[in-house]
Motif scaffolding. Structure first.
Motif, PDB file in Angstrom:
ATOM      1  N   ALA A   1      -8.496   6.323  64.361  1.00 32.24           N
ATOM      2  CA  ALA A   1      -7.897   5.123  63.762  1.00 32.24           C
ATOM      3  C   ALA A   1      -7.380   5.514  62.388  1.00 32.24           C
ATOM      4  O   ALA A   1      -7.981   6.346  61.715  1.00 32.24           O
ATOM      5  CB  ALA A   1      -8.935   4.021  63.664  1.00 32.24           C
ATOM      6  N   PRO A   2      -6.270   4.916  61.940  1.00 30.90           N
ATOM      7  CA  PRO A   2      -5.741   5.288  60.618  1.00 30.90           C
ATOM      8  C   PRO A   2      -6.717   4.927  59.509  1.00 30.90           C
ATOM      9  O   PRO A   2      -7.295   3.851  59.564  1.00 30.90           O
ATOM     10  CB  PRO A   2      -4.449   4.479  60.485  1.00 30.90           C
ATOM     11  N   PRO A   3      -6.927   5.779  58.494  1.00 33.90           N
ATOM     12  CA  PRO A   3      -6.343   7.121  58.359  1.00 33.90           C
ATOM     13  C   PRO A   3      -7.089   8.108  59.257  1.00 33.90           C
ATOM     14  O   PRO A   3      -8.308   8.234  59.159  1.00 33.90           O
ATOM     15  CB  PRO A   3      -6.587   7.456  56.884  1.00 33.90           C
ATOM     16  N   ALA A   4      -6.375   8.784  60.142  1.00 32.08           N
ATOM     17  CA  ALA A   4      -7.007   9.653  61.132  1.00 32.08           C
ATOM     18  C   ALA A   4      -7.780  10.769  60.445  1.00 32.08           C
ATOM     19  O   ALA A   4      -7.356  11.309  59.432  1.00 32.08           O
ATOM     20  CB  ALA A   4      -5.962  10.242  62.060  1.00 32.08           C
ATOM     21  N   ASP A   5      -8.925  11.077  61.004  1.00 30.69           N
ATOM     22  CA  ASP A   5      -9.736  12.171  60.487  1.00 30.69           C
ATOM     23  C   ASP A   5      -9.081  13.475  60.941  1.00 30.69           C
ATOM     24  O   ASP A   5      -9.077  13.793  62.128  1.00 30.69           O
ATOM     25  CB  ASP A   5     -11.165  12.057  61.039  1.00 30.69           C
ATOM     26  N   THR A   6      -8.522  14.199  60.009  1.00 30.49           N
ATOM     27  CA  THR A   6      -7.721  15.374  60.368  1.00 30.49           C
ATOM     28  C   THR A   6      -8.549  16.442  61.071  1.00 30.49           C
ATOM     29  O   THR A   6      -8.055  17.099  61.984  1.00 30.49           O
ATOM     30  CB  THR A   6      -7.039  15.983  59.129  1.00 30.49           C
ATOM     31  N   HIS A   7      -9.805  16.596  60.674  1.00 36.89           N
ATOM     32  CA  HIS A   7     -10.631  17.618  61.309  1.00 36.89           C
ATOM     33  C   HIS A   7     -10.877  17.278  62.773  1.00 36.89           C
ATOM     34  O   HIS A   7     -10.675  18.088  63.667  1.00 36.89           O
ATOM     35  CB  HIS A   7     -11.970  17.768  60.570  1.00 36.89           C
TER      36      HIS A   7
ATOM     37  N   VAL B   1     -12.861   5.605  66.595  1.00 34.98           N
ATOM     38  CA  VAL B   1     -13.270   5.573  65.198  1.00 34.98           C
ATOM     39  C   VAL B   1     -12.499   6.616  64.397  1.00 34.98           C
ATOM     40  O   VAL B   1     -11.865   6.305  63.391  1.00 34.98           O
ATOM     41  CB  VAL B   1     -14.785   5.830  65.090  1.00 34.98           C
ATOM     42  N   PHE B   2     -12.534   7.864  64.865  1.00 34.24           N
ATOM     43  CA  PHE B   2     -11.986   8.956  64.068  1.00 34.24           C
ATOM     44  C   PHE B   2     -10.474   9.060  64.104  1.00 34.24           C
ATOM     45  O   PHE B   2      -9.870   9.646  63.208  1.00 34.24           O
ATOM     46  CB  PHE B   2     -12.622  10.293  64.495  1.00 34.24           C
TER      47      PHE B   2
ATOM     48  N   ARG C   1     -19.282  17.782  55.347  1.00 33.71           N
ATOM     49  CA  ARG C   1     -19.639  16.583  56.080  1.00 33.71           C
ATOM     50  C   ARG C   1     -20.716  16.995  57.064  1.00 33.71           C
ATOM     51  O   ARG C   1     -20.553  18.003  57.777  1.00 33.71           O
ATOM     52  CB  ARG C   1     -18.448  16.015  56.850  1.00 33.71           C
TER      53      ARG C   1
ATOM     54  N   LEU D   1     -15.152  20.043  54.544  1.00 35.54           N
ATOM     55  CA  LEU D   1     -13.979  19.181  54.425  1.00 35.54           C
ATOM     56  C   LEU D   1     -12.914  19.873  53.571  1.00 35.54           C
ATOM     57  O   LEU D   1     -11.735  19.836  53.894  1.00 35.54           O
ATOM     58  CB  LEU D   1     -14.370  17.834  53.817  1.00 35.54           C
TER      59      LEU D   1
ATOM     60  N   ARG E   1     -16.490   4.212  58.375  1.00 39.50           N
ATOM     61  CA  ARG E   1     -16.739   5.222  59.398  1.00 39.50           C
ATOM     62  C   ARG E   1     -18.117   5.869  59.353  1.00 39.50           C
ATOM     63  O   ARG E   1     -18.665   6.216  60.387  1.00 39.50           O
ATOM     64  CB  ARG E   1     -15.690   6.323  59.188  1.00 39.50           C
TER      65      ARG E   1
ATOM     66  N   PRO F   1      -7.961  12.740  54.897  1.00 40.95           N
ATOM     67  CA  PRO F   1      -8.265  11.546  54.084  1.00 40.95           C
ATOM     68  C   PRO F   1      -9.429  11.745  53.119  1.00 40.95           C
ATOM     69  O   PRO F   1      -9.669  10.889  52.274  1.00 40.95           O
ATOM     70  CB  PRO F   1      -8.617  10.477  55.130  1.00 40.95           C
TER      71      PRO F   1
ATOM     72  N   ALA G   1      -8.299  22.743  52.294  1.00 40.48           N
ATOM     73  CA  ALA G   1      -8.960  22.412  53.548  1.00 40.48           C
ATOM     74  C   ALA G   1      -9.017  23.678  54.394  1.00 40.48           C
ATOM     75  O   ALA G   1      -8.091  24.477  54.345  1.00 40.48           O
ATOM     76  CB  ALA G   1      -8.193  21.322  54.276  1.00 40.48           C
TER      77      ALA G   1
ATOM     78  N   MET H   1      -0.238  14.762  58.747  1.00 39.24           N
ATOM     79  CA  MET H   1      -1.551  14.070  58.607  1.00 39.24           C
ATOM     80  C   MET H   1      -2.281  14.667  57.419  1.00 39.24           C
ATOM     81  O   MET H   1      -2.585  15.872  57.419  1.00 39.24           O
ATOM     82  CB  MET H   1      -2.386  14.350  59.866  1.00 39.24           C
TER      83      MET H   1
ATOM     84  N   PHE I   1     -22.482   9.934  59.359  1.00 42.38           N
ATOM     85  CA  PHE I   1     -22.408  11.208  58.668  1.00 42.38           C
ATOM     86  C   PHE I   1     -22.636  11.073  57.180  1.00 42.38           C
ATOM     87  O   PHE I   1     -22.546   9.989  56.615  1.00 42.38           O
ATOM     88  CB  PHE I   1     -21.082  11.920  58.944  1.00 42.38           C
TER      89      PHE I   1
ATOM     90  N   TYR J   1     -22.236   8.788  65.414  1.00 41.44           N
ATOM     91  CA  TYR J   1     -21.368   9.513  64.486  1.00 41.44           C
ATOM     92  C   TYR J   1     -21.654   9.276  63.006  1.00 41.44           C
ATOM     93  O   TYR J   1     -20.819   9.616  62.159  1.00 41.44           O
ATOM     94  CB  TYR J   1     -19.899   9.196  64.799  1.00 41.44           C
TER      95      TYR J   1
ATOM     96  N   ALA K   1      -9.213  15.111  64.611  1.00 36.79           N
ATOM     97  CA  ALA K   1      -7.939  14.987  65.335  1.00 36.79           C
ATOM     98  C   ALA K   1      -7.414  16.346  65.769  1.00 36.79           C
ATOM     99  O   ALA K   1      -6.949  16.513  66.896  1.00 36.79           O
ATOM    100  CB  ALA K   1      -6.908  14.270  64.479  1.00 36.79           C
TER     101      ALA K   1
END
Lengths: 275, 335
Positions: free
Chosen positions: B109-115, B106-107, B253, B66, A245, A4, B80, A1, B238, B236, B117
């Motif tokens: 869903a692709p592209p997944a928010d890595t933080h 929301v977070f 963020r 981020l 988002r 993004p 990161a 992953m 931001f 959410y 997730a």
């Protein structure tokens, strides 16, 4: 992953002053694999980072198959654009994208295209014009109306000759006020449209520019019987994520970053909020 | 037959958890209850109705890095930050756990928010069922319940003998490995009754009322203090901004609020949502129309924190009632 939010690193290769407050940036993505794979279409945008200052979304104005860098035309108007305008070739920036939808140029094949750009609005239209000129036989007549406040504010002046001399192509330049050296048209864009009387038959009109120009140009086009679905524009908004988002760019339930930025006026007529 | 843990065994279990996880639990901070990391079982404050802030900050922090930009030997690098290890949120209320389910859509869903997730994956949720409802509570009207186990890994329910332990997921199973559980025939208590709030047809009602002057009238007293966005488990919005911290550039963020006057302002000054009414419509439009149209659920868990915190008593329950009463009006495309 992958995170993004991580931009690609890029180097400023060239900066061209197009008008007193607009610069064309040519950026080279640093990683050769990224450079090879970075694909985008007219209408899409990417975030450009001035590290330490911030990130902002800008329309992509080049075409990837040129393999000559990723180009953006920026007007110096806010914090990020001011920081980017201060950069010299060699400086490092970030590029994050591409995001958004694109002009469905294949669907416009065989049609007459009317392109109307006001000021910096010409920027996202430039790759559309270049695509049509590169595939000239695929498209009908091309009419370009490019307007600006004054002659020095006309964008992409060094391309005008190649546009005007292309087959079945007409270029109308116009300014709100001329200067001593200007012998061309002095008229507002909607008046030029009214004079020109473009036919809606088998046509698509693509407009981009300040809201007031869009408002009155749209009115003229509708008087000429252009249907809402035949008129296309690209919207802008404050954006932070580009992924639908951060909840900043939505117009009702539609996101400018993800459902747009390219919208037909038919789609716009269904939008819940004013913008 | 149910699984039960006695009060003293609960303390022992928490001590075992403290050795394995970063345990985030309700603590008393002045007069407020807040989810904070705890070092000892004693620090946990169990006699709370609801915390002042939701625990969303443990998956979605108010400020987070981020990435960091460093220059080494003339080469620019984007890094990161490493994320937290194993976290455990102890005594999370079902409404707050439901909030995570809404944020997931929301977070993740692709592209997944890595933080988000990574934190989500690394966090175990030990829920605590509610034995009382507060005047602000309406979870049952928005798809939740005081004893809802859907969104937690383990649900604890307080009984006379200790706590009933309902193990819901594998993660939960792993968390209770060192808990001394006994089998006992204990009837789970009935959940408290909540005053129902009608949400029937609320999505359509919000759409119908979209261009009504209701929003400007409602928003007249809003001070855009933004507290509603900050206390809400389901909000959410931001901001992303760069920050220079001792010579290092960080891209951060942070939480933001759609109620803030400059939220939609573009460079050059134009603001698409210039009025408080337009912004309040965005808040309720998002919660009652846009999000449910896209994901099915209302973007509200009925925790009532916004109701309790709003300095001018804007109450989402009243808003829903008002919208339903506004009657049938044709929706024009633009105001």
């Amino acid at each position: 992953m992958t995170n993004p939010f991580l931009p690609y690193l890029a180097t400023v290769k060239g900066v061209t002053q197009l008008t007193p407050d607009i610069k064309l940036f040519n950026l080279e993505l640093d990683d050769p694999e990224v450079r090879e794979g970075f694909d985008y279409r007219p209408g899409q945008f990417a975030f450009v980072s001035a590290f330490g200052v911030g990130e902002a979304p800008f329309g992509l104005v080049s075409l990837p198959h040129w393999k000559a860098g990723v180009e953006f035309a920026l007007r110096r108007v806010g914090t990020v654009t001011r920081a980017l305008h201060d950069l010299e070739p060699g400086a490092k920036v970030g590029v994050r994208g591409p995001y958004g939808n694109y002009f469905p140029l294949e669907d416009y094949r065989g049609k007459n295209i009317l392109i109307i750009g006001g000021g910096i609005g010409m920027a996202p239209l430039r790759p559309v014009i270049r695509t049509i000129l590169e595939r000239r036989p695929d498209y009908g007549d091309l009419t370009i109306i490019n307007g600006a406040r004054s002659p020095q504010d006309l964008v992409f002046a060094d391309e005008f000759d190649s546009w005007a001399t292309a087959p079945r192509t007409r270029l109308e330049l116009t300014v709100d006020r001329g200067d001593d050296n200007w012998s061309g048209q002095v008229a507002l864009i909607p008046s030029v449209v009214q004079e020109l009387k473009p036919s809606p038959a088998n046509a698509v009109a693509i407009l981009c520019g300040p809201p007031i120009m869009i408002k009155f140009t749209l009115a003229r086009l509708k008087e000429l019987c252009f249907a809402d679905a035949q008129i296309v524009t690209t919207l802008e908004a404050k954006m932070k994520c580009g992924m639908g988002r951060c909840m900043r760019c939505n117009i009702g339930d539609k996101f400018v970053c993800a459902d747009g930025p390219v919208f037909t006026f038919e789609q716009i007529s269904h939008l819940l909020e004013p913008f | 037959m149910s699984q039960l843990i006695s009060r003293s065994d609960l303390t022992a279990w928490i001590n075992a958890l403290l050795a394995e996880y970063t345990v985030i639990a309700p603590t008393k901070v002045d007069s407020l209850a807040l989810y904070q990391p705890v070092k000892r079982a004693d620090d946990i404050f169990m006699d709370f109705g609801i915390t002042a802030l939701s625990p969303k900050e443990w998956l979605f922090p108010p400020t987070e890095t981020l990435f960091t930009i460093t220059t080494q030997d003339g080469t620019m690098k984007l890094e990161a930050p490493p994320l937290d290890g194993k976290n455990l949120i102890f005594a999370i209320r079902p409404c707050d756990a439901r909030g995570f389910r809404l944020l997931d859509k929301v977070f993740l869903a692709p592209p997944a928010d890595t933080h988000y997730a990574q934190r989500r994956q690394n966090t175990t949720l030990i829920g605590l069922a509610c034995s009382k409802a507060l005047p602000q509570c309406f979870c049952t009207s928005v798809g939740g319940a005081p004893n809802d186990a859907s969104d937690v890994d383990v649900l604890l329910t307080e009984v006379e003998e200790g706590y009933l332990v309902n193990i819901v997921t594998e993660k939960g199973q792993a968390a209770v490995a060192q808990a001394k559980l006994i089998e006992k025939d204990v009837t789970p208590p009935s959940p408290p009754n909540l005053k129902p709030v009608s949400t029937e047809g609320i999505v359509e009602a919000t759409l119908r009322a979209y261009n009504d002057d209701y929003w400007e009238r409602l928003a007249d007293r809003c001070t855009h203090c933004n507290v509603c966005a900050f206390v809400c488990p389901a909000c959410y919005c931001f901001d992303v901004r760069d920050h220079i911290n001792q010579g290092k550039t960080e891209r951060l963020r942070c939480w933001d609020s759609c109620q803030a006057p400059g939220f939609t302002r573009v460079a050059g000054g134009y603001t698409p949502r210039p009025t408080k009414g337009a912004r309040l419509r965005q808040r309720f439009g998002h919660k009652l129309l846009y999000y449910p149209q896209q994901y099915g659920d209302l973007l509200c868990v009925g925790c009532g924190r916004c109701i309790a915190s709003c300095p001018v008593n804007i109450d989402i329950r009243e808003v829903m009632e008002d919208l339903q009463k506004l009657g049938v009006k044709s929706v024009s495309a633009r105001a």
